[in-house]
Design a protein around this motif. Sequence first.
Motif: not given
Length: 278
Positions: A46-51
């Motif tokens: 899973x790919x995600x954006x954070x910080x």
Amino acid sequence: MTHDWSRYWRSPDRPIEAMHAHFERHVYHRHSHETYSFGLTETGAQSFSCRGGAHTSAAGMVMAFNPDDPHDGHAADALGFTYRIVHLGPELVAGALADATGRRTGLPLFDSPVVDDPALAYALRALHAALLDGGTTATALRREELLTAAVASIVRRAATRQPGSKAGDSTGKRVARRARQVLHDRPTDDLTIDDLARAAGASRYAVYRAFQAEYGLPPSDYQRQLRLRKARALIAAGTPIGEVAAATGFADQSHLTRWFTRCFGLTPGAYRRAAQQR
């Protein structure tokens, strides 16, 4: 044809929730939780954006989100991903750490949202499986042991700021926190940026910039998160979903359902059924 599915569990009396899910098509809208959230990717990626960065959690990797960490998420490829995630209230994390060390030590901070550590993955999966089995195989005592062990292990092996240390303050942080307090005090009001600016004693632009830098979301998105959190509590308490929508500032039930599903990965009705099972 999509093969998305999810199972959700919620403690009736403690700030603990857990989900086991497989998503191929579902895309999480950028959102946050008031809890610490620890996830384990079982299959796929899973790919995600954070910080401010882009991240991928592949099979066997652990994810660690601090309270109010904004993040989104989607499958890295057409095969989708399966994952487990546990949401733990900050007070529960503090209590588990006290159980492990014998004293209250404050709250940890996780800097990296993805950790490749088989020992952490094992501890988290054991805790998650015990929570979701509904007491079939794990006793209440065993679940408490697994909770304490998992939290202590995650903090010891992955936390950047250990409990007890304090972060510095600044003018920008103070402005953001004053604006945030207004949102917490008036979550369902139709607030404007001018309302926040007056409360924070700063310009509209300064409030927006400081808030985005501190919490990773613009104030309007943060307010929606507060409304969704209140909605979850009301739904779990048995309030009809239509009434929940009206009480939490959403236009109608479909509006609430759309945002609830985008941010939490299941419908309000499915969440209500999970709460009622306990």
